[in-house]
Design a protein around this motif. Structure first.
Motif, mmCIF file in Angstrom:
data_model
loop_
_atom_site.group_PDB
_atom_site.id
_atom_site.type_symbol
_atom_site.label_atom_id
_atom_site.label_comp_id
_atom_site.label_asym_id
_atom_site.label_seq_id
_atom_site.Cartn_x
_atom_site.Cartn_y
_atom_site.Cartn_z
ATOM 1 N N GLN A 254 16.601 4.367 10.376
ATOM 2 C CA GLN A 254 17.054 3.521 11.475
ATOM 3 C C GLN A 254 16.270 3.803 12.746
ATOM 4 O O GLN A 254 15.887 2.877 13.478
ATOM 5 C CB GLN A 254 18.547 3.741 11.715
ATOM 6 C CG GLN A 254 19.436 3.236 10.585
ATOM 7 C CD GLN A 254 20.889 3.637 10.748
ATOM 8 O OE1 GLN A 254 21.206 4.631 11.402
ATOM 9 N NE2 GLN A 254 21.794 2.875 10.147
ATOM 10 N N ARG A 281 15.831 -1.288 3.394
ATOM 11 C CA ARG A 281 16.363 -2.005 4.561
ATOM 12 C C ARG A 281 16.813 -3.406 4.174
ATOM 13 O O ARG A 281 16.113 -4.134 3.483
ATOM 14 C CB ARG A 281 15.296 -2.089 5.655
ATOM 15 C CG ARG A 281 15.792 -2.774 6.927
ATOM 16 C CD ARG A 281 14.811 -2.616 8.074
ATOM 17 N NE ARG A 281 13.541 -3.252 7.775
ATOM 18 C CZ ARG A 281 12.479 -3.189 8.578
ATOM 19 N NH1 ARG A 281 12.550 -2.496 9.707
ATOM 20 N NH2 ARG A 281 11.363 -3.779 8.247
ATOM 21 N N LEU A 285 19.667 -2.421 10.950
ATOM 22 C CA LEU A 285 20.442 -1.184 10.952
ATOM 23 C C LEU A 285 20.932 -0.759 9.571
ATOM 24 O O LEU A 285 21.193 0.409 9.349
ATOM 25 C CB LEU A 285 21.656 -1.328 11.891
ATOM 26 C CG LEU A 285 21.371 -1.325 13.392
ATOM 27 C CD1 LEU A 285 22.658 -1.539 14.160
ATOM 28 C CD2 LEU A 285 20.711 -0.017 13.835
#
Length: 704
Positions: A254, A281, A285
């Protein structure tokens, strides 16, 4: 007259044909019903009756300490026989309203009126297999059995339930890809796929009848053949290590907006995999486990490969740690290719040890090119001897294929050898590279990564798995000792000094590899991404665990292995060291036998200290007054000294040096609202001790 006869003749002819056709039908009906009746009835029965498999309860998957990682929860499909004999019109009409209300309250998907209308319609159609609900949990089934009509009993109440099993992961995303799954429409994944034959058990049989709507209804309430539940799998995964590895990796991904990353932790002596994390990902986030990069992603490893290159040169007697090499101005030429160091201007003349510590591309490539240019196959053979050209043949499917180039390869060129030496034009997975480093830590003995320890049925061990030695010795002990010295130097003086630890030594190597982007290769920098990595072991002087961290495509202009992957490694190592007493045994053994060393003490409640010192057989002095409740503690060589810590009524107490539990107890009992920042013991308090207390005032405690 002739015309009339002609018409009558035609009518009689038609009647004759109709009579004959009718007789044929009657004959065939008689034949089917009487002569062939039994055969046709048996065929009809075969078409509408069949034995169906009953799914066995799939075995559980556990961590090494017995923590549940994957389990099968029973779920039920609920149906109802609305015309079973005990459910008379009177019973149905008197209870249908209450049953509909109970169903509506339990499932909350339809109104009472809707359920009532459906039950009445099913009754009118004489439905013996009326559908009510799917995916019903066991606790809901227990409640269903208490509802009107259903509570008449298993046979009288018309309640029919068919059990199925749903796979659940209690820790959700933790090690999800390694645990994997086994599905009919997909290739087996992870431990679920690898050990499916043990986990799935043996299906049972139940006689079922096909009814309207292509629905199969059980004929009997009891199974014809009971299913045999699957075996439980006990893995090598340590939930605590897995948790800290997952958290540390997620935080760094992150922070650097990386595309994906992975971590694996292995026990040196046994090859037991204690943690394996793979995160991809999904947005800015959020990251999830959707591909096993540790096992499946074969990429150019970059600088972590330099260890193998220099070990090959040292094993062949071509190089030693003290040999000097000129890094020139940080660049050197191999034909038309310019090799560059990340450090502009170069390092000048340095030793082989220093070149490894500083991760000099120029130095390593010059050493390998100088000694193997005339016989590249000798270098390739050494890498093969180290196990870097061979798959690990893991039980878990999907292992990426390693690649060590051969002279016979079509894409071999004059610059292949120096480029290979620094980890390019070669490929390996993180697990394969981790296994190589683990071999160095294990004094040259290569053990196969191990994911499962035992299989158990009904609590009894039916199969155990032992460590598998792949290669007894990959090189001489002398070369292993030199390799260890190089790896320790990287952390002590080289590219990973940010990982130095005052409590224990870490050994390892940073890696920063350029990842080519499709057709552009490495030509256009804006099209190139990076792979940051760190692979090593700890404690360096007596290795217990190896760990590899790989972060792919970090952004935010930070992509070096020591800054992106290194902090993840350090956090994992700190956690394992702090919680593994066996690592500390060697340190404790150095203390003189029988000598007592007093531990560091927080301030706190006197009665607690008295119990602790008595249990640990520690001397204590001071604060003998029985009226004293709270004390400050200090340690001398062989004893703990207490001093009174006065707590005055209506005044903010001094909680500095206390643990958070004692501090919060004192402050909140005096009417203050406590907020904390940090971890550890109280180092500061926002309201000074002795200040008059105002109920409800917020006090901030700084912990350190």
């Amino acid at each position: 007259m002739d015309a009339k006869k002609d018409i009558l003749w035609r009518v009689y002819l038609v009647y004759g044909f109709m009579l004959l056709f009718g007789l044929i039908i009657l004959v065939n009906v008689f034949k089917i019903q009487v002569i062939e009746g039994d055969d046709w009835r048996e065929k009809a029965k075969e078409l509408t009756m069949a034995y169906k498999n009953i799914e066995a309860v799939r075995g559980n998957i556990f961590a090494e300490d017995g923590a549940l990682l994957a389990t099968s929860l029973p779920i039920y499909e609920i149906r109802m026989d609305l015309v079973t004999d005990p459910i008379t019109d009177k019973v149905f009409n008197e209870n249908v309203d209450s049953l509909a209300l109970c169903l509506s309250n339990l499932f909350q998907d339809k109104s009472k009126q809707q359920y009532k209308a459906e039950l009445k319609k099913g009754r009118q159609k004489k439905s013996r297999y009326h559908f009510i609900q799917r995916n019903v949990r066991y606790n809901e089934l227990k409640e269903l059995k208490t509802f009107p009509i259903f509570r008449l009993g298993k046979y009288k109440g018309g309640l029919i339930y068919i059990q199925k099993n749903k796979r659940e992961l209690p820790f959700r995303n933790l090690a999800a890809r390694t645990l994997g799954y086994d599905r009919e429409s997909a290739k087996p994944v992870g431990i679920e796929g690898a050990y499916n034959s043990y986990l799935k058990g043996v299906s049972g049989k139940r006689l079922m009848q096909k009814i309207a709507g292509n629905v199969w209804m059980p004929v009997n309430d009891e199974n014809e053949v009971e299913p045999d539940d699957g075996a439980d799998v006990f893995t090598t995964i340590d939930v605590n290590i897995q948790d800290v590895a997952h958290t540390a990796l997620l935080r760094q991904l992150q922070l650097h907006s990386a595309d994906h990353g992975c971590v694996a932790v292995m026990e040196v002596a046994t090859g037991e995999v204690k943690a394996i994390v793979n995160l991809s990902r999904v947005d800015s986030l959020n990251y999830i486990e959707k591909y096993n990069y540790v096992i499946g992603e074969s990429t150019e490893p970059g600088s972590t490969f330099k260890l193998a290159s220099l070990m090959a040169a040292m094993e062949d007697g071509y190089a030693d740690l003290g040999d000097m090499v000129d890094t020139e101005d940080g660049t050197t030429k191999f034909y038309d290719y310019t090799m560059r160091d990340s450090h502009e201007g170069g390092f000048g003349r340095i030793t082989l040890q220093e070149s490894f510590e500083k991760s000099s591309n120029v130095a390593v490539s010059k050493i390998i090119q100088k000694h193997y240019q005339k016989n590249p196959q000798r270098f390739i053979d050494k890498l093969t001897q180290f196990g870097l050209a061979t798959p690990l043949n893991l039980e878990i499917a999907g292992e990426g294929v390693p690649k060590i180039k051969n002279r016979k390869d079509k894409d071999w060129s004059g610059v292949t050898l120096p480029v290979m030496s620094i980890g390019y034009e070669t490929r390996s997975t993180p697990m394969q590279m981790l296994t190589f480093y683990n071999t160095v830590a294990n004094n040259g003995v290569m053990v196969k990564p191990m994911f499962v320890k035992e299989l158990r049925e009904k609590g009894k061990v039916v199969k155990s798995f032992s460590p598998t030695i792949v290669r007894q010795k990959i090189c001489s002990q002398q070369t292993i000792d030199k390799a260890k010295k190089m790896l320790e130097g990287v952390v002590e003086r080289g590219t990973a000094t940010n990982l130095k630890n005052p409590n224990f030594k870490i050994a390892g190597k940073t890696g920063t590899a350029q990842i080519a982007n499709g057709k552009y290769g490495y030509k256009y920098q804006q099209k190139v991404s990076y792979q940051a990595s760190f692979c090593g072991y700890f404690p360096a002087d007596n290795p217990k665990y190896t760990c590899i961290v790989v972060v792919n495509a970090p952004s935010n202009k930070v992509y070096y292995g020591n800054l992106v992957a290194g902090p993840i490694f350090k956090e994992i190592a700190d956690k394992i060291y702090s919680s593994s007493l066996d690592i500390h045994k060697d340190l404790l053994a150095e203390k003189e036998e029988g000598q007592v060393f007093s531990p560091y003490c927080k301030s706190g409640k006197k009665s607690d200290f008295e119990i602790i010192t008595q249990q640990l057989n520690l001397k204590n002095s001071g604060a003998k007054n029985e009226d004293i409740d709270w004390v400050s503690a200090s340690t001398k060589e062989n004893e703990i000294v207490f001093s009174n810590r006065k707590i005055s009524e209506n005044q903010v107490p001094n909680v500095a040096g206390m643990g958070i539990r004692d501090a919060v107890f004192l402050l909140e009992n005096n009417g203050l609202v406590v907020k904390t920042n940090g971890r550890g013991i109280v180092s500061k308090q926002s309201i000074p001790a002795g200040t008059k207390i105002k109920k409800g005032t917020i006090i901030l405690l700084e912990l350190a």
